[in-house]
Write a protein that holds these residues in place. Structure first.
Motif, PDB file in Angstrom:
ATOM      1  N   ASN A  24       0.836  -1.222   0.000  1.00  0.00           N
ATOM      2  CA  ASN A  24       0.000   0.000   0.000  1.00  0.00           C
ATOM      3  C   ASN A  24       0.861   1.258   0.000  1.00  0.00           C
ATOM      4  O   ASN A  24       0.588   2.215   0.748  1.00  0.00           O
ATOM      5  CB  ASN A  24      -0.925   0.040   1.222  1.00  0.00           C
ATOM      6  CG  ASN A  24      -2.090  -0.883   1.044  1.00  0.00           C
ATOM      7  OD1 ASN A  24      -2.516  -1.126  -0.101  1.00  0.00           O
ATOM      8  ND2 ASN A  24      -2.598  -1.427   2.140  1.00  0.00           N
ATOM      9  N   ALA A  25       1.887   1.242  -0.806  1.00  0.00           N
ATOM     10  CA  ALA A  25       2.830   2.358  -0.798  1.00  0.00           C
ATOM     11  C   ALA A  25       2.143   3.637  -1.254  1.00  0.00           C
ATOM     12  O   ALA A  25       1.357   3.633  -2.206  1.00  0.00           O
ATOM     13  CB  ALA A  25       4.005   2.037  -1.697  1.00  0.00           C
ATOM     14  N   SER A  26       2.456   4.740  -0.552  1.00  0.00           N
ATOM     15  CA  SER A  26       1.727   5.975  -0.845  1.00  0.00           C
ATOM     16  C   SER A  26       2.610   7.140  -1.273  1.00  0.00           C
ATOM     17  O   SER A  26       2.140   8.062  -1.913  1.00  0.00           O
ATOM     18  CB  SER A  26       0.891   6.384   0.372  1.00  0.00           C
ATOM     19  OG  SER A  26       1.670   6.381   1.547  1.00  0.00           O
ATOM     20  N   VAL A  27       3.911   7.110  -0.932  1.00  0.00           N
ATOM     21  CA  VAL A  27       4.779   8.213  -1.351  1.00  0.00           C
ATOM     22  C   VAL A  27       5.942   7.664  -2.170  1.00  0.00           C
ATOM     23  O   VAL A  27       6.680   6.795  -1.713  1.00  0.00           O
ATOM     24  CB  VAL A  27       5.333   9.016  -0.144  1.00  0.00           C
ATOM     25  CG1 VAL A  27       6.124  10.224  -0.638  1.00  0.00           C
ATOM     26  CG2 VAL A  27       4.208   9.462   0.770  1.00  0.00           C
ATOM     27  N   TRP A  28       6.060   8.191  -3.364  1.00  0.00           N
ATOM     28  CA  TRP A  28       7.093   7.766  -4.308  1.00  0.00           C
ATOM     29  C   TRP A  28       8.237   8.755  -4.252  1.00  0.00           C
ATOM     30  O   TRP A  28       8.012   9.961  -4.377  1.00  0.00           O
ATOM     31  CB  TRP A  28       6.459   7.759  -5.704  1.00  0.00           C
ATOM     32  CG  TRP A  28       7.383   7.498  -6.845  1.00  0.00           C
ATOM     33  CD1 TRP A  28       8.312   8.352  -7.376  1.00  0.00           C
ATOM     34  CD2 TRP A  28       7.433   6.311  -7.635  1.00  0.00           C
ATOM     35  NE1 TRP A  28       8.945   7.760  -8.434  1.00  0.00           N
ATOM     36  CE2 TRP A  28       8.421   6.514  -8.621  1.00  0.00           C
ATOM     37  CE3 TRP A  28       6.731   5.103  -7.599  1.00  0.00           C
ATOM     38  CZ2 TRP A  28       8.723   5.542  -9.577  1.00  0.00           C
ATOM     39  CZ3 TRP A  28       7.036   4.141  -8.548  1.00  0.00           C
ATOM     40  CH2 TRP A  28       8.031   4.364  -9.520  1.00  0.00           C
ATOM     41  N   VAL A  29       9.457   8.283  -4.061  1.00  0.00           N
ATOM     42  CA  VAL A  29      10.622   9.183  -4.070  1.00  0.00           C
ATOM     43  C   VAL A  29      11.596   8.671  -5.122  1.00  0.00           C
ATOM     44  O   VAL A  29      12.005   7.504  -5.079  1.00  0.00           O
ATOM     45  CB  VAL A  29      11.341   9.193  -2.702  1.00  0.00           C
ATOM     46  CG1 VAL A  29      12.522  10.152  -2.727  1.00  0.00           C
ATOM     47  CG2 VAL A  29      10.387   9.570  -1.584  1.00  0.00           C
ATOM     48  N   SER A  30      11.963   9.522  -6.062  1.00  0.00           N
ATOM     49  CA  SER A  30      12.973   9.108  -7.048  1.00  0.00           C
ATOM     50  C   SER A  30      13.459  10.328  -7.809  1.00  0.00           C
ATOM     51  O   SER A  30      12.965  11.433  -7.605  1.00  0.00           O
ATOM     52  CB  SER A  30      12.391   8.088  -8.044  1.00  0.00           C
ATOM     53  OG  SER A  30      11.595   8.729  -9.012  1.00  0.00           O
ATOM     54  N   THR A  31      14.396  10.084  -8.701  1.00  0.00           N
ATOM     55  CA  THR A  31      14.735  11.120  -9.672  1.00  0.00           C
ATOM     56  C   THR A  31      13.634  11.099 -10.735  1.00  0.00           C
ATOM     57  O   THR A  31      12.972  10.056 -10.923  1.00  0.00           O
ATOM     58  CB  THR A  31      16.087  10.810 -10.351  1.00  0.00           C
ATOM     59  OG1 THR A  31      15.987   9.510 -10.948  1.00  0.00           O
ATOM     60  CG2 THR A  31      17.226  10.836  -9.365  1.00  0.00           C
TER      61      THR A  31
END
Ligand code: AMP
Length: 502
Positions: A235-242
């Protein structure tokens, strides 16, 4: 439960201790298990009498135990140096030697640190070899202890250790609480290896807020058929990436809000967010927020932030990188007062105290401005209505797929190859974005290279450089063209390469 970075201790919250804290590549830990594992690690470290302020190496790749090791080091005021397994052996050893670290924490059975005297594996007995000489490296600063040292590419071929202190971490987390608009429990998707400061976004915020963190290996990330179900299940809710990492996934038709209903925020940093990527994301995820942020490792993850709404996308191309955090100031150092663009100087507590044992470089890049720490970024910027716009670099640092690279770091390593007299690295761009890098060599007299000779030379570079820094191709020329101010004329070389006349 959460981890309080200021108190360096776990703290109770309303959420239960059985909530997921970290889903790692090895196993998952709820908050209770994480706290117990950290306590156990701290006891081991204390029993070994490692002096406060001694830098400790942490080596691995996305294990839950990596997080345990990070928290144990923070709790005991041991500056940690995170090193991912993508860093080649020779570079790891250089970092270990330069830091003077006598201690390695790792869950890897195989690692390149044979010389380090005390090794704490994640399970099993501590290994001790020879005499640990702590006195050669103690960096205790009681007034503002060093939390971590991240080594980034250095223009002379020597990685630079950016030292981030407790005050910088506090300033960063205060900004997150105040301006990021995060509400309720979140599950953070980590992608960047811990040796890059982009990972300090998901790692530190999830621990600070008592959220959950999903770590995925490079192999899992490279395969959407593994990665997507992994983050859906969590249930991932925050995406962090380039931005480039997210753009890659947009090729998958099921990367949409309908398939990821929990995903409500995309948080970007590290390179230009193209207008097209932001627009596509907002189309695919109409309910999600897209946040763009800007900043170098030397200023603790990020310094500016902007909510990239549909309106911002409609009005700006290129997109702004945001307004500075409330406790930092941006100065623009212009060649001429009438210039629109100037070098971005970041001022504030989030700025590093300097590179590890590099007084000359520190004198060039860091200074005090009105008693506050300031850093010359080498980035060009302009301000419009309080929003910063990024205008490229004023030196030879580039970003390739989000990775920060000093071209001088690569040419230095190429210059060490047998038979090489001189070497230059060229970034090949498409619409201002570097797509790949190539190496141009001048070889010693008498060598007439064929393709397999060049392939063998290129192969050797993998021993010294992370794979993302190895040029995709090596070419040979008999001489370099020079500009009128006696620098290698890279533009002319690129033209020659494109025309096939090298
Ligand atoms: P790193 O230390 O790896 O975070 O890289 C920092 C550098 O990445 C900055 O000095 C910029 O050159 C570039 N950078 C970071 N964020 C952005 C952004 N949002 N847009 C454009 N370039 C960025």
């Amino acid at each position: 439960m959460r981890f309080d970075f200021q108190l360096r201790a776990f703290a109770q919250t309303d959420s239960g201790t059985d909530q997921l804290a970290v889903l790692g590549s090895d196993h998952s830990m709820n908050w209770e298990a994480l706290q117990l594992a950290v306590q156990e690690r701290m006891l081991q470290l204390q029993a070994s009498e490692i002096p406060t302020g001694h830098p400790v190496l942490i080596y691995g790749h996305k294990e839950a135990h990596f997080v345990v090791n990070v928290l144990a080091c923070i709790s005991l005021q041991l500056p940690y140096i995170p090193i991912d397994i993508n860093v080649p052996k020779a570079r790891c050893q250089r970092i270990a030697k330069r830091s003077g670290s006598q201690v390695l924490l790792t869950s890897r059975v195989e690692h390149p640190f044979e010389e380090v005297p005390i090794i704490f594996p994640s399970s099993g007995p501590i290994s001790r070899k020879g005499h640990a000489n702590f006195s050669q490296s103690i960096h205790h600063r009681p007034e503002d202890p060093i939390r971590y040292i991240i080594f980034t590419s250095g223009s002379t071929g020597e990685p630079k250790g950016v030292q981030i202190t407790a005050s910088a971490v506090s300033s960063y987390l205060e900004w997150v609480d105040r301006d990021f608009g995060l509400v309720g429990h979140a599950t953070w998707i980590n992608q960047a290896p811990f040796s890059f400061d982009l990972s300090v976004y998901d790692l530190y915020i999830s621990l600070h807020r008592g959220d959950s963190l999903v770590l995925s290996t490079a192999k899992q990330l490279n395969d959407p058929s593994t990665f997507f179900p992994r983050i859906q299940r969590a249930n991932a809710s925050v995406w962090v990436s380039t931005p480039s990492a997210a753009y890659r996934y947009l090729a998958a038709p099921d990367f949409t809000g309908a398939h990821f209903p929990q995903l409500h925020t995309f948080l970007f940093c590290g390179e230009t967010l193209p207008n097209r990527t932001a627009r596509l994301l907002l189309e695919r995820f109409p309910k999600a927020r897209v946040l763009n942020s800007y900043g170098p490792t030397e200023a603790t993850v990020a310094t500016t932030l902007v909510d990239v709404t549909a309106e911002v996308v409609a009005h700006h191309d290129p997109l702004p990188v945001g307004a500075p955090k409330f406790s930092s100031e941006l100065l623009l150092e212009k060649q001429d007062p009438n210039d629109e663009w100037g070098e971005i100087i970041i001022v504030g507590n989030n700025v590093s105290i300097g590179y590890f044992e590099a007084p000359e470089l520190n004198a060039q890049k860091f200074f005090l401005h009105q008693q506050k720490r300031a850093f010359r970024t080498g980035d060009l910027g302009k301000l419009e209505n309080g929003q910063l716009f990024f205008g490229g670099r004023n030196d030879d640092q580039i970003k390739l797929n989000g990775f920060r690279i000093e071209l001088g770091d690569i040419s230095h390593q190429m210059g060490q190859l047998p038979g090489v007299k001189d070497a230059v690295v060229l970034p090949l761009k498409q619409r201002e974005t570097v797509k790949r890098i190539i190496g141009i060599l001048i070889l010693e007299e008498g060598i007439s290279p064929d393709q397999s000779y060049l392939d063998r030379l290129r192969q050797r570079l993998f021993d010294h450089l992370p794979a993302y820094m190895v040029p995709s191709e090596l070419c040979v020329t008999s001489e370099f063209p020079y500009t009128t101010n006696h620098k290698v004329d890279r533009k002319a070389l690129i033209d020659r390469y494109r025309k096939g006349s090298l």
